[in-house]
Design a protein around this motif. Structure first.
Motif, PDB file in Angstrom:
ATOM      1  N   GLU A 243      10.670  -1.951  -2.806  1.00 39.62           N
ATOM      2  CA  GLU A 243      10.408  -0.526  -3.041  1.00 39.62           C
ATOM      3  C   GLU A 243      11.384   0.015  -4.091  1.00 39.62           C
ATOM      4  OE1 GLU A 243       9.086   3.486  -2.780  1.00 39.62           O
ATOM      5  OE2 GLU A 243       8.159   1.531  -2.468  1.00 39.62           O
ATOM      6  N   CYS A 244      12.652  -0.430  -4.047  1.00 42.66           N
ATOM      7  CA  CYS A 244      13.615  -0.011  -5.065  1.00 42.66           C
ATOM      8  C   CYS A 244      13.151  -0.439  -6.449  1.00 42.66           C
ATOM      9  CB  CYS A 244      14.987  -0.614  -4.760  1.00 42.66           C
ATOM     10  SG  CYS A 244      15.810   0.055  -3.295  1.00 42.66           S
ATOM     11  N   LEU A 245      12.643  -1.660  -6.551  1.00 37.80           N
ATOM     12  CA  LEU A 245      12.172  -2.156  -7.843  1.00 37.80           C
ATOM     13  C   LEU A 245      10.993  -1.330  -8.339  1.00 37.80           C
ATOM     14  CD1 LEU A 245      12.664  -4.405  -9.949  1.00 37.80           C
ATOM     15  CD2 LEU A 245      10.878  -5.713  -8.792  1.00 37.80           C
ATOM     16  N   ARG A 246      10.070  -1.009  -7.438  1.00 40.12           N
ATOM     17  CA  ARG A 246       8.912  -0.193  -7.827  1.00 40.12           C
ATOM     18  C   ARG A 246       9.364   1.177  -8.322  1.00 40.12           C
ATOM     19  NH1 ARG A 246       6.119   3.906  -6.330  1.00 40.12           N
ATOM     20  NH2 ARG A 246       7.395   4.235  -4.470  1.00 40.12           N
ATOM     21  N   ARG A 247      10.274   1.820  -7.593  1.00 38.71           N
ATOM     22  CA  ARG A 247      10.752   3.144  -7.991  1.00 38.71           C
ATOM     23  C   ARG A 247      11.450   3.098  -9.347  1.00 38.71           C
ATOM     24  NH1 ARG A 247      13.286   6.102  -2.562  1.00 38.71           N
ATOM     25  NH2 ARG A 247      11.505   5.716  -1.176  1.00 38.71           N
ATOM     26  N   PHE A 248      12.250   2.057  -9.553  1.00 35.97           N
ATOM     27  CA  PHE A 248      12.969   1.906 -10.816  1.00 35.97           C
ATOM     28  C   PHE A 248      11.977   1.764 -11.973  1.00 35.97           C
ATOM     29  CE2 PHE A 248      16.715  -0.729 -12.754  1.00 35.97           C
ATOM     30  CZ  PHE A 248      17.146   0.378 -13.465  1.00 35.97           C
ATOM     31  N   ALA A 249      11.018   0.872 -11.801  1.00 32.61           N
ATOM     32  CA  ALA A 249      10.041   0.615 -12.857  1.00 32.61           C
ATOM     33  C   ALA A 249       9.185   1.849 -13.141  1.00 32.61           C
ATOM     34  CB  ALA A 249       9.160  -0.570 -12.459  1.00 32.61           C
ATOM     35  N   GLU A 250       8.705   2.491 -12.102  1.00 28.26           N
ATOM     36  CA  GLU A 250       7.836   3.650 -12.307  1.00 28.26           C
ATOM     37  C   GLU A 250       8.627   4.856 -12.817  1.00 28.26           C
ATOM     38  OE1 GLU A 250       5.469   4.160  -8.761  1.00 28.26           O
ATOM     39  OE2 GLU A 250       4.165   2.468  -9.326  1.00 28.26           O
ATOM     40  N   GLY A 251       9.905   4.942 -12.449  1.00 30.29           N
ATOM     41  CA  GLY A 251      10.743   6.003 -13.001  1.00 30.29           C
ATOM     42  C   GLY A 251      10.914   5.859 -14.504  1.00 30.29           C
ATOM     43  N   LEU A 252      11.102   4.628 -14.965  1.00 35.01           N
ATOM     44  CA  LEU A 252      11.218   4.395 -16.406  1.00 35.01           C
ATOM     45  C   LEU A 252       9.891   4.607 -17.114  1.00 35.01           C
ATOM     46  CD1 LEU A 252      13.606   1.311 -16.355  1.00 35.01           C
ATOM     47  CD2 LEU A 252      14.139   3.613 -17.176  1.00 35.01           C
ATOM     48  N   ARG A 253       8.800   4.282 -16.437  1.00 39.31           N
ATOM     49  CA  ARG A 253       7.474   4.576 -17.002  1.00 39.31           C
ATOM     50  C   ARG A 253       7.325   6.084 -17.219  1.00 39.31           C
ATOM     51  NH1 ARG A 253       3.980   4.108 -18.875  1.00 39.31           N
ATOM     52  NH2 ARG A 253       2.095   4.006 -17.650  1.00 39.31           N
ATOM     53  N   ALA A 254       7.786   6.866 -16.255  1.00 39.24           N
ATOM     54  CA  ALA A 254       7.669   8.318 -16.363  1.00 39.24           C
ATOM     55  C   ALA A 254       8.525   8.876 -17.503  1.00 39.24           C
ATOM     56  CB  ALA A 254       8.078   8.979 -15.049  1.00 39.24           C
ATOM     57  N   LEU A 255       9.545   8.115 -17.915  1.00 34.97           N
ATOM     58  CA  LEU A 255      10.412   8.547 -19.007  1.00 34.97           C
ATOM     59  C   LEU A 255       9.947   8.011 -20.365  1.00 34.97           C
ATOM     60  CD1 LEU A 255      13.914   8.228 -17.310  1.00 34.97           C
ATOM     61  CD2 LEU A 255      12.682  10.326 -17.896  1.00 34.97           C
TER      62      LEU A 255
END
Length: 276
Positions: A243-255
């Motif tokens: 879940e941490c990896l998903r949040r990290f990846a999707e957070g960077l996608r949002a940026l």
């Protein structure tokens, strides 16, 4: 939890699990099974207090569908800067050798603690045992990671490692306040082929609440080619590592990073670094 398809095959190069002296959310088997089920291609188990090489070998025999790797952290519990421990770990297949973390002089000073290990002698030169460790690593496919050394210590270490032929070098969580590297230094090291392991945990309460935007800025400045995304997770009060990896990846996608760009940092770059 299943990761989005564009994250399938991702490798988390920095994750903690039990058995450990620190509380962990999952044991090795639970971690590997969840990661395999989520679609990860591999994990590197890290323990501040001992080798994970033997554990990773056993988990790989037990959990199909995922590559499980281990390494050695050169803290007091393994004799510190101990060439014999490094030699044994490399012979058993260690993929990563980390410089001291909890036992590092820099770490202890930042925590207001006494003592600690430094790679430099009183004259500012690399200690003989460090030279021996680098010579061993130059003959192996393992990655040299800087652990919790200060940038001032890590710079001569990295320069000498390159001189001796160490091919794979990564700076450990360069945004974390304890080991923060100026962008100018990151660029200098990137030009010498050094990679940067940027961790989700740095953005949490455990890692100093580093803004995700600061990590995104560092990636943009220093380069996609030199960035590895990892979680440094496994703590009971953080979400599960996948879940941490998903949040990290999707957070960077949002940026503003594309799926392909994130995939390069979480799949292609670590795969290249961990290749035999």
């Amino acid at each position: 939890m299943k990761l989005p398809e564009w994250l399938h095959g991702a490798i988390d190069m920095h994750v903690h699990s039990a058995p450990d002296l620190d509380p962990r959310r999952q044991d090795d088997l639970e971690l590997a099974r969840e990661a395999a089920s989520a679609g990860l291609g591999g994990i590197v188990i890290k323990n501040h207090h001992g080798s994970t090489v033997e554990r990773a070998w056993l988990v790989s025999k037990t959990v199909p569908g995922i590559r499980v790797m281990g390494g050695l952290v050169l803290n007091d519990t393994v004799g510190g800067l101990n060439p014999a421990a490094v030699r044994a770990a490399l012979a058993l297949g260690a993929r990563v050798i980390w410089m001291p973390t909890r036992s590092a002089l820099n770490h202890r000073r930042r925590r207001g603690e006494q003592g600690g290990i430094t790679v430099l002698d009183a004259d500012g030169r690399l200690r003989p045992e460090v030279e021996e460790i680098l010579t061993l690593m130059a003959q192996a496919p393992a990655i040299l990671c800087t652990g919790h050394l200060s940038p001032e210590e890590a710079l001569p270490l990295i320069m000498r490692a390159r001189e001796l032929g160490v091919k794979k070098i990564a700076v450990t969580h360069p945004e974390w306040p304890v080991t923060q590297y100026p962008l100018s230094l990151q660029k200098e090291l990137a030009a010498r082929g050094v990679m940067f392991e940027r961790c989700y945990n740095s953005t949490t309460h455990r890692g100093g609440h580093v803004p995700l935007g600061a990590i995104a800025e560092a990636i943009a400045e220093v380069g996609l080619d030199t960035t590895i995304l990892a979680t440094d997770s496994g703590q009971p009060d953080n979400p599960p590592p996948t879940e941490c990896l998903r949040r990290f990846a999707e957070g960077l996608r949002a940026l503003g990073f594309s799926c392909d760009q994130v995939r390069q940092m979480v799949c292609a770059n670590p795969q290249h670094l961990l290749a035999p």
